[in-house]
Design a protein around this motif. Structure first.
Motif, PDB file in Angstrom:
ATOM      1  N   LEU A  62      -0.431  -1.997  21.197  1.00 23.02           N
ATOM      2  CA  LEU A  62      -0.983  -3.261  21.685  1.00 23.02           C
ATOM      3  C   LEU A  62      -2.480  -3.333  21.406  1.00 23.02           C
ATOM      4  N   ARG A  63      -3.155  -2.215  21.633  1.00 26.39           N
ATOM      5  CA  ARG A  63      -4.594  -2.148  21.411  1.00 26.39           C
ATOM      6  C   ARG A  63      -4.926  -2.341  19.923  1.00 26.39           C
ATOM      7  N   ARG A  64      -4.148  -1.686  19.050  1.00 23.93           N
ATOM      8  CA  ARG A  64      -4.373  -1.833  17.605  1.00 23.93           C
ATOM      9  C   ARG A  64      -4.240  -3.292  17.187  1.00 23.93           C
ATOM     10  N   ARG A  65      -3.190  -3.952  17.672  1.00 26.58           N
ATOM     11  CA  ARG A  65      -2.964  -5.341  17.274  1.00 26.58           C
ATOM     12  C   ARG A  65      -4.069  -6.251  17.807  1.00 26.58           C
ATOM     13  N   PHE A  66      -4.426  -6.077  19.087  1.00 25.38           N
ATOM     14  CA  PHE A  66      -5.442  -6.953  19.666  1.00 25.38           C
ATOM     15  C   PHE A  66      -6.771  -6.815  18.930  1.00 25.38           C
ATOM     16  N   TYR A  67      -7.223  -5.603  18.701  1.00 24.70           N
ATOM     17  CA  TYR A  67      -8.528  -5.418  18.060  1.00 24.70           C
ATOM     18  C   TYR A  67      -8.487  -5.694  16.563  1.00 24.70           C
ATOM     19  N   ARG A  68      -7.303  -5.687  15.958  1.00 22.31           N
ATOM     20  CA  ARG A  68      -7.192  -6.117  14.564  1.00 22.31           C
ATOM     21  C   ARG A  68      -7.359  -7.630  14.501  1.00 22.31           C
ATOM     22  N   ASP A  69      -6.783  -8.346  15.487  1.00 25.99           N
ATOM     23  CA  ASP A  69      -6.893  -9.808  15.527  1.00 25.99           C
ATOM     24  C   ASP A  69      -8.242 -10.280  16.064  1.00 25.99           C
ATOM     25  N   HIS A  70      -8.905  -9.484  16.887  1.00 23.19           N
ATOM     26  CA  HIS A  70     -10.178  -9.865  17.526  1.00 23.19           C
ATOM     27  C   HIS A  70     -11.215  -8.754  17.317  1.00 23.19           C
ATOM     28  N   PRO A  71     -11.668  -8.521  16.093  1.00 20.66           N
ATOM     29  CA  PRO A  71     -12.587  -7.397  15.862  1.00 20.66           C
ATOM     30  C   PRO A  71     -13.938  -7.557  16.555  1.00 20.66           C
ATOM     31  N   TYR A  72     -14.362  -8.787  16.823  1.00 18.01           N
ATOM     32  CA  TYR A  72     -15.673  -8.988  17.443  1.00 18.01           C
ATOM     33  C   TYR A  72     -15.684  -8.623  18.920  1.00 18.01           C
ATOM     34  N   GLU A  73     -14.513  -8.453  19.517  1.00 16.32           N
ATOM     35  CA  GLU A  73     -14.470  -8.006  20.916  1.00 16.32           C
ATOM     36  C   GLU A  73     -14.989  -6.580  21.042  1.00 16.32           C
ATOM     37  N   LEU A  74     -14.913  -5.814  19.970  1.00 20.97           N
ATOM     38  CA  LEU A  74     -15.435  -4.446  20.005  1.00 20.97           C
ATOM     39  C   LEU A  74     -16.961  -4.425  20.088  1.00 20.97           C
ATOM     40  N   LEU A  75     -17.601  -5.535  19.734  1.00 19.71           N
ATOM     41  CA  LEU A  75     -19.064  -5.601  19.759  1.00 19.71           C
ATOM     42  C   LEU A  75     -19.619  -5.956  21.134  1.00 19.71           C
ATOM     43  N   SER A 104     -12.178  -8.087  29.410  1.00 18.45           N
ATOM     44  CA  SER A 104     -12.409  -7.533  28.075  1.00 18.45           C
ATOM     45  C   SER A 104     -11.073  -7.404  27.354  1.00 18.45           C
ATOM     46  N   GLY A 105     -11.113  -6.831  26.185  1.00 16.27           N
ATOM     47  CA  GLY A 105      -9.886  -6.595  25.434  1.00 16.27           C
ATOM     48  C   GLY A 105      -8.932  -5.684  26.177  1.00 16.27           C
ATOM     49  N   GLU A 106      -9.481  -4.713  26.889  1.00 10.33           N
ATOM     50  CA  GLU A 106      -8.626  -3.801  27.662  1.00 10.33           C
ATOM     51  C   GLU A 106      -7.911  -4.546  28.779  1.00 10.33           C
ATOM     52  N   SER A 107      -8.555  -5.554  29.348  1.00 13.73           N
ATOM     53  CA  SER A 107      -7.907  -6.366  30.376  1.00 13.73           C
ATOM     54  C   SER A 107      -6.714  -7.110  29.788  1.00 13.73           C
ATOM     55  N   VAL A 108      -6.890  -7.635  28.581  1.00 15.41           N
ATOM     56  CA  VAL A 108      -5.802  -8.354  27.925  1.00 15.41           C
ATOM     57  C   VAL A 108      -4.634  -7.407  27.658  1.00 15.41           C
ATOM     58  N   ILE A 109      -4.929  -6.195  27.239  1.00 17.40           N
ATOM     59  CA  ILE A 109      -3.882  -5.213  26.945  1.00 17.40           C
ATOM     60  C   ILE A 109      -3.116  -4.845  28.210  1.00 17.40           C
TER      61      ILE A 109
END
Length: 165
Positions: A62-75, A104-109
């Motif tokens: 799930l984390r791989r897919r989310f951050y692949r689709d939303h790379p700017y969330e890592l910033l 954050s992205g972790e919340s979405v996951i």
């Protein structure tokens, strides 16, 4: 440092004593001669050929897919200190009474995992979690824009940009 078999350690030290490298035998030398190490000390060569089993969590995909689709969330900066924000147990909603900046992205996951545990499919849970995430981010951007406009209306001045400096 001796790296051979433990059963041959006595022979190795005997050769070192005979060659004059060791002048005095080690204190354990006579005991090792009378009670040599057993074969249980040795490890089979097959034991080293096995690879450790991979640990796989459902969140990883799930984390791989989310951050692949939303790379700017890592910033986006995140606090890594857990004491500041209490650990959240209820994931029935994405926002869950928190401030939008704490999402954050972790919340979405984690929210997607909760939705999947209720019986929703992986793709539907991802779509719903992302849609709620987008709505929260959109509201947050509107609030920030309105706050900036109000500050400018009351006489605040924007800081100079790099180019203007």
């Amino acid at each position: 440092m001796y790296r051979g078999s433990p059963t041959k350690l006595h022979d190795h030290v005997s050769r070192l004593l005979a060659g004059g490298i060791y002048k005095v035998p080690p204190i354990w030398f006579p005991v090792m001669k009378t009670v040599p190490p057993g074969s249980s000390v040795l490890r089979s060569p097959l034991q080293f050929r096995k690879r450790p089993q991979k640990i796989v969590y459902e969140e990883d995909s799930l984390r791989r897919r989310f951050y692949r689709d939303h790379p700017y969330e890592l910033l986006r900066p995140q606090s890594l200190i857990e004491k500041e924000i209490p650990v959240r147990e209820d994931w029935s909603t994405l926002l869950g009474g928190r401030h939008p900046t704490q999402i954050s992205g972790e919340s979405v996951i984690k929210y997607q995992l909760y939705l999947m545990s209720t019986g929703m499919s992986k793709s539907k849970a991802y779509a719903q979690a992302c849609n709620e995430f987008y709505a929260i981010r959109a509201r947050q951007e509107v609030v920030e824009r309105v706050a900036e406009e109000q500050a400018l209306a009351f006489g605040a001045k924007r800081p100079l940009s790099q180019t203007e400096r």
